[in-house]
Design an enzyme around this catalytic site. Structure first.
Site, PDB file in Angstrom:
ATOM      1  N   GLU A   1      59.291 -17.310   4.042  1.00 47.40           N
ATOM      2  CA  GLU A   1      58.671 -17.163   2.733  1.00 47.40           C
ATOM      3  C   GLU A   1      59.779 -16.970   1.715  1.00 47.40           C
ATOM      4  O   GLU A   1      60.396 -15.912   1.648  1.00 47.40           O
ATOM      5  CB  GLU A   1      57.768 -15.926   2.769  1.00 47.40           C
ATOM      6  CG  GLU A   1      56.599 -15.984   1.821  1.00 47.40           C
ATOM      7  CD  GLU A   1      55.743 -14.742   1.954  1.00 47.40           C
ATOM      8  OE1 GLU A   1      54.879 -14.718   2.849  1.00 47.40           O
ATOM      9  OE2 GLU A   1      55.971 -13.796   1.189  1.00 47.40           O
TER      10      GLU A   1
ATOM     11  N   ASP B   1      57.402  -9.582   5.190  1.00 44.85           N
ATOM     12  CA  ASP B   1      57.721 -10.461   4.056  1.00 44.85           C
ATOM     13  C   ASP B   1      57.436  -9.810   2.721  1.00 44.85           C
ATOM     14  O   ASP B   1      58.103 -10.095   1.727  1.00 44.85           O
ATOM     15  CB  ASP B   1      56.916 -11.770   4.151  1.00 44.85           C
ATOM     16  CG  ASP B   1      57.638 -12.792   4.975  1.00 44.85           C
ATOM     17  OD1 ASP B   1      57.004 -13.433   5.824  1.00 44.85           O
ATOM     18  OD2 ASP B   1      58.862 -12.932   4.759  1.00 44.85           O
TER      19      ASP B   1
ATOM     20  N   SER C   1      87.043 -16.539   2.851  1.00 45.15           N
ATOM     21  CA  SER C   1      86.152 -16.471   4.012  1.00 45.15           C
ATOM     22  C   SER C   1      85.988 -17.870   4.550  1.00 45.15           C
ATOM     23  O   SER C   1      85.754 -18.814   3.799  1.00 45.15           O
ATOM     24  CB  SER C   1      84.785 -15.951   3.597  1.00 45.15           C
ATOM     25  OG  SER C   1      84.814 -14.581   3.476  1.00 45.15           O
TER      26      SER C   1
ATOM     27  N   ILE D   1      60.495  -8.179   1.570  1.00 42.31           N
ATOM     28  CA  ILE D   1      61.729  -8.956   1.510  1.00 42.31           C
ATOM     29  C   ILE D   1      61.679  -9.849   0.290  1.00 42.31           C
ATOM     30  O   ILE D   1      60.688 -10.557   0.064  1.00 42.31           O
ATOM     31  CB  ILE D   1      61.908  -9.852   2.752  1.00 42.31           C
ATOM     32  CG1 ILE D   1      61.884  -9.008   4.023  1.00 42.31           C
ATOM     33  CG2 ILE D   1      63.223 -10.618   2.680  1.00 42.31           C
ATOM     34  CD1 ILE D   1      61.997  -9.849   5.265  1.00 42.31           C
TER      35      ILE D   1
ATOM     36  N   ASP E   1      61.034 -16.409  -1.953  1.00 39.68           N
ATOM     37  CA  ASP E   1      60.433 -15.869  -3.169  1.00 39.68           C
ATOM     38  C   ASP E   1      61.027 -16.504  -4.416  1.00 39.68           C
ATOM     39  O   ASP E   1      60.323 -16.853  -5.336  1.00 39.68           O
ATOM     40  CB  ASP E   1      60.620 -14.354  -3.206  1.00 39.68           C
ATOM     41  CG  ASP E   1      59.990 -13.714  -1.989  1.00 39.68           C
ATOM     42  OD1 ASP E   1      60.690 -13.001  -1.258  1.00 39.68           O
ATOM     43  OD2 ASP E   1      58.797 -13.976  -1.760  1.00 39.68           O
TER      44      ASP E   1
ATOM     45  N   HIS F   1      79.840 -18.761  -3.187  1.00 38.49           N
ATOM     46  CA  HIS F   1      81.254 -18.924  -3.508  1.00 38.49           C
ATOM     47  C   HIS F   1      81.640 -17.828  -4.473  1.00 38.49           C
ATOM     48  O   HIS F   1      80.969 -17.598  -5.471  1.00 38.49           O
ATOM     49  CB  HIS F   1      81.507 -20.281  -4.171  1.00 38.49           C
ATOM     50  CG  HIS F   1      81.392 -21.423  -3.224  1.00 38.49           C
ATOM     51  ND1 HIS F   1      82.307 -21.665  -2.244  1.00 38.49           N
ATOM     52  CD2 HIS F   1      80.452 -22.384  -3.101  1.00 38.49           C
ATOM     53  CE1 HIS F   1      81.936 -22.727  -1.562  1.00 38.49           C
ATOM     54  NE2 HIS F   1      80.807 -23.183  -2.060  1.00 38.49           N
TER      55      HIS F   1
ATOM     56  N   CYS G   1      84.350 -15.655  -0.458  1.00 44.85           N
ATOM     57  CA  CYS G   1      85.795 -15.499  -0.554  1.00 44.85           C
ATOM     58  C   CYS G   1      86.083 -14.290  -1.420  1.00 44.85           C
ATOM     59  O   CYS G   1      85.419 -14.078  -2.431  1.00 44.85           O
ATOM     60  CB  CYS G   1      86.426 -16.736  -1.214  1.00 44.85           C
ATOM     61  SG  CYS G   1      86.076 -18.253  -0.346  1.00 44.85           S
TER      62      CYS G   1
END
Lengths: 373, 620
Positions: A97, A58, A211, A61, A99, A143, A185
């Site tokens: 977790e 974590d 998509s 990340i 952030d 999006h 998309c």
């Protein structure tokens, strides 16, 4: 100057140092809020789950989620986010977790995370503390359109801004190699403008394609995942830290028959051949540990001991550090105040009034002048 | 010099306009009517589609299985109601509390301006009962309403049973993000109006009601249900509301998608959906539905509790279960599932419904006409009035210019008639007709007691007969006003009066058409030809007949006949007349109880205008 050891490269070391990275980071971004965008949060959490399972901790990340689906009042199963219908897989778990949450997910914060221009008060968990030996995975979903990605229904990031951010990262030596995955998309438009070396990019659809979402779940009432990330997740579930699967397999994930859109990838900026790049180079945090029974002889520098003593003496004689002047405050304070006095109207206004008066007199004749003067 | 300032060119232009005016008017009128009739045909109608992204598709799993529970609640409710004669408040409170809602009551009372003969009530007092289901994990900032109106003539007990069963089912779910208010009102629309006024803390109609004790947040949407039996063959949806307001089209789309999902038969205006739109049958049926909607919207009545919600900008629908002679019937579970699906989707809303149209016409449940496509019809009709007014203006100025050019060079040249008509001779007819309109508005209700003392009629009949009497008395006016007006009014005076009347009519119809297109179009279609054609010269009896037949009262009578004809229940003359009288009484009553605007519009706006034309016709 501290470690001035030299060593003889044994033939095993070639294999050992095949890739140039020593640590892995991941930046996972979900940019949409609202309940009907449940699937974007599920996408991001699926990648988070895979990345964590394969070894990235974590602390390495940076997870940005624009909305909280697990605790949304509309969630019939609170504290869960499912990625498969019939509730097979809960990607929220109990050790997620986050952030950057909710309204903190903005374009500005995202770019600051990437480039490292972060205010000093930012906690460590919100920073991308990568160096020039870091492989970074950047996953974005939401999006998007031709050349932009929408953040939170209020702003956008363009592909040019993203490319410039990556160039800043390259110049600041903030990455060794970068894998950029986008599931929106027209996602391929986001990687068109990259120009920094060592970047590999994947997108879920080409320009002009949408998509599509997947996994409609009537019990929860929303779509649970997007197709591309769904199949990527299935692919990643079969990877373990010792897998030798390479990037070419990832490029084959979700062909048009399954995904309806055409996934794309870009490898021209990448220096290694994709078939030599392991999945775990980006998705996992694989530490190469090789136990060897031979001794490796290292020659010592003779100047090592003397340089060590010199460093100690230098410490006592060093002057206190001073920051360079970034803002010439003195000049600003002593600025003369601007005179706020009346100026006669500018040329444009004068011309406009002259035009109006001319038209008036032309239409009604000059004889009306005597009524004015 | 310019085109308009050069007298020679202006005269030429005026002559051109005068020559072309009549054909242009006819063409414009025909174009307006034809455009309106073409609204039911494919290029002008579009398929409906869901515009709100948050509501998405019908992807919900309906789990309602409380059909038996609903029926037992309905039986109990009917029994208690028969015993007590009014709404069984205590039983309702007890049952709602046992189901798990927060229960509150509200009492209201109202003395109607005159007795209501259709519902047989005069002094109305009742109690509304409502239960609030609080959202488990959200702040009570928004709410949805599910209402069942109970009147003395329609007990609606099945709907109350379904309401209670649905409430029990909803209470067991944890995914509600908005509060749900389950409202049972007494004396149907009167109770709904009292509750709405108290909820929004306003007093628009003079209802006396006790203040509410429980609130649930801003209402986002409302659904009203009326069931006459526990099996239905179809669900009819009513959209037209008070003063012709309509709910957002997305709510109707939501209902229609759930009808399709559950396989329910859903009708609009009591008519089924036409299946094929390519041949002529489909659009013709659509035209019938469209005309029905226009007539209902023009009447401005709230056709169900939803009509009263619309005033507060709460999107609402009324669903009516119809039990006809079809073989395939749906039970309460099917209706309950459709409602559950609708409420679950409305739960997903983040903002008020605003993405779809607010002004539209419906040829069918899955087809609509948007305002941009239907407004030109009204525009063409009003153009006729504009053209006529222009023609009159030019004629007045022509006469004026002609006289000025041909008049003597004396210092005391007579003023051109356009100015010489003088405002004095125009003001008198205007004032008198407005006064008649005012009398039509005030006197019937004010003088009902005086009328009942002198004539053997009930109060309602007295009101209606006074209305008709004043309306007809207005027809006698032209023979009297000439004594008031000075005899100096020259021959062209009627032109000025007609000009003013045309502009007045055009203004009124224009404003009406913007807010309630159906009413504006209907009135324009009937009044515009008569208004354009009226003049003192020419066949006076013919014009008089035309004017009477297109006056507001005759339009109302005609539209009643047309309405019943379209519903395939045609009226005989006597029945029609009775219905007409009842409609007049209802119109006046609804103005006082709900604030419907048709009566004041016709009495204070259109009737004086129409009297002006009558005045023009009988100009001496």
């Amino acid at each position: 100057n501290l470690l001035a050891y030299s060593f003889v490269l044994s033939p095993f070391s070639e294999q050992f140092f095949r890739s140039g990275h020593t640590n892995n980071w991941a930046v996972l971004v979900c940019t949409s809020r609202f309940w009907f965008n449940y699937r974007h949060v599920a996408n991001t959490l699926s990648v988070y789950r895979s990345v964590k399972r394969l070894g990235i901790p974590d602390s390495h990340i940076v997870l940005m989620l624009a909305d909280d689906m697990a605790c949304n009042p509309r969630n019939p199963k609170p504290a869960t986010v499912f990625s498969h219908k019939n509730m097979e897989l809960n990607v929220y778990g109990d050790d997620v977790e986050v952030d950057y949450r909710s309204y903190e997910v903005t374009v500005e914060n995202f770019l600051r995370v990437l480039t490292g221009r972060i205010p000093p008060s930012t906690p460590r968990s919100k920073r991308l503390l990568s160096d020039d030996r870091s492989n970074i995975l950047i996953y974005m979903t939401g999006h998007g359109g031709n050349g932009f990605l929408k953040f939170q229904d209020s702003e956008e990031i363009t592909n040019i801004e993203l490319a410039d951010a990556f160039e800043q990262m390259w110049q600041k030596r903030r990455y060794n190699e970068l894998l950029f995955i986008i599931d929106t998309c027209q996602g391929a438009s986001m990687y068109e403008r990259f120009y920094s070396p060592n970047i590999m990019a994947l997108a879920s659809s080409q320009v002009g394609e949408d998509s599509l979402s997947h996994q409609p779940d009537p019990a929860i009432g929303v779509h649970l995942m997007d197709r591309y990330t769904f199949y990527v997740l299935e692919f990643l579930e079969e990877i373990n830290p010792a897998s030798q699967t390479n990037m070419n397999d990832l490029f084959q994930v979700c062909p048009k028959s399954l995904c309806v859109s055409t996934p794309g990838h870009r490898t021209d900026l990448f220096q290694r051949d994709p078939k030599n790049v392991l999945i775990t180079d980006f998705f996992g945090s694989v530490r190469k540990v090789e136990i060897t029974t031979e001794t490796i002889s290292l020659q010592q520098y003779s100047e090592m001991e003397s340089s060590y003593k010199e460093d100690q003496m230098d410490e006592e004689l060093m002057e206190p550090l001073k920051y360079a002047e970034q803002l010439p405050v003195a000049q600003i304070i002593h600025q003369k105040p601007k005179l706020k006095d009346w100026h006669p109207p500018g040329g444009f206004i004068l011309g406009l009034w002259a035009l109006i008066i001319m038209v008036f007199f032309k239409t009604y004749g000059i004889k009306h002048m005597k009524f004015i003067f | 010099m310019g085109l308009l300032s050069d007298p020679v060119r202006r005269r030429a232009l005026a002559r051109l306009v005068l020559r072309l005016n009549a054909p242009l008017c006819v063409l414009s009128y025909v174009a307006g009517i034809a455009w309106f009739l073409a609204l039911a045909f494919p290029p002008l109608t579009q398929r409906t589609y869901m515009s709100e992204n948050a509501m998405g598709s019908t992807m919900v799993e309906e789990q309602f299985v409380g059909g038996d529970r609903a029926r037992s609640f309905a039986r109990d409710f009917a029994a208690y109601r028969r015993k007590s004669g009014a709404l069984p408040v205590a039983w309702l409170e007890r049952t709602m509390r046992s189901v798990g809602l927060e229960v509150y009551t509200q009492s209201f009372s109202r003395k109607l301006p005159f007795p209501d003969e259709t519902h047989e009530r005069y002094m109305v007092s009742g109690t509304n009962v409502y239960g609030i289901l609080r959202a488990p994990r959200a702040a009570s900032t928004e709410s949805l309403v599910f209402t069942v109106p109970c009147g003395s003539d329609s007990t609606n007990s099945q709907a109350v049973g379904l309401l209670l069963a649905l409430a029990a089912h909803f209470r067991g779910q944890i995914y509600w993000a908005k509060d749900i208010i389950f409202l049972v009102t007494e004396h149907d629309l009167l109770g709904t109006e009292a509750w709405l006024e108290a909820y929004h803390d306003v007093n628009v109609t003079g209802m006396q009601s006790s203040p509410l004790q429980g609130w649930a947040g801003a209402i986002q949407a409302a659904v009203a249900l009326e069931l006459s039996s526990d099996v239905v063959t179809s669900l009819d949806v009513a959209v037209e509301g008070l003063n012709g307001q309509l709910p957002n089209l997305d709510l109707l789309n939501l209902f229609q998608t759930f009808c399709q999902k559950g396989g329910l038969l859903c009708t609009l205006q009591g008519k089924l959906q036409p299946q094929d739109w390519t041949s002529l049958d489909g659009p013709l049926q659509g035209l019938q539905t469209l005309l029905l909607m226009v007539l209902q919207q023009a009447s401005g009545r709230p056709h169900g509790p939803h009509g009263l919600f619309l005033r507060y900008r709460v999107e609402a629908l009324t669903l009516r279960g119809i039990n006809s002679f079809r073989q395939y019937k749906y039970d309460l579970v099917a209706v309950g599932k459709a409602l559950e699906g609708m409420f679950r989707k409305l739960n997903h809303l983040l903002e008020r419904l605003h993405q779809s149209f607010f002004l539209y016409l419906l040829p069918a449940l899955s087809r609509f006409v948007s305002i941009g496509l239907y407004m030109p019809a009204a525009g063409f009709l009003l153009l006729v009035l504009g053209l006529k007014a222009l023609e009159l203006w030019m004629q007045l100025h022509e006469a004026g210019v002609g006289l000025e050019a041909g008049g003597g060079p004396g210092p005391s040249a007579p003023l051109p008639p356009a100015q010489g008509v003088g405002l004095a001779s125009l003001v008198a007819p205007l004032l008198v007709s407005q006064a008649m309109g005012l009398a039509l508005y005030i006197l019937p209700v004010l003088g009902q007691h005086v009328a009942t003392q002198h004539f053997p009629v009930g109060e309602a009949e007295a009101v209606v007969l006074t209305l008709l009497a004043i309306y007809v008395a207005g027809l006698a006016l032209p023979h009297n006003t000439h004594r008031v007006v000075s005899t100096q009014a020259p021959d062209r005076g009627w032109m000025a009066l007609k000009l003013v009347a045309l502009i007045y009519l055009a203004l009124q119809l224009g404003c009406i058409a913007l807010t309630n297109f159906s009413l504006g179009f209907l009135l324009a279609a009937t009044m515009v030809p008569a208004a354009a054609l009226t003049e003192p010269h020419g066949p006076r009896p013919l014009y008089a007949a035309l004017l009477v037949l297109t006056g507001p009262a005759a339009t109302l009578l005609g539209s009643l006949f047309l309405w019943r004809e379209l519903q395939e229940a045609p009226l005989s003359i006597a029945e029609g007349w009775q219905l007409f009288l009842a409609a007049l009484a209802q119109g006046v009553l609804e103005h006082y109880t709900y604030g419907a605007l048709l009566f004041p519009l016709l009495a204070l706006g259109l009737y004086p205008c129409w009297l002006l034309f009558w005045n023009v016709l009988f100009w001496k």
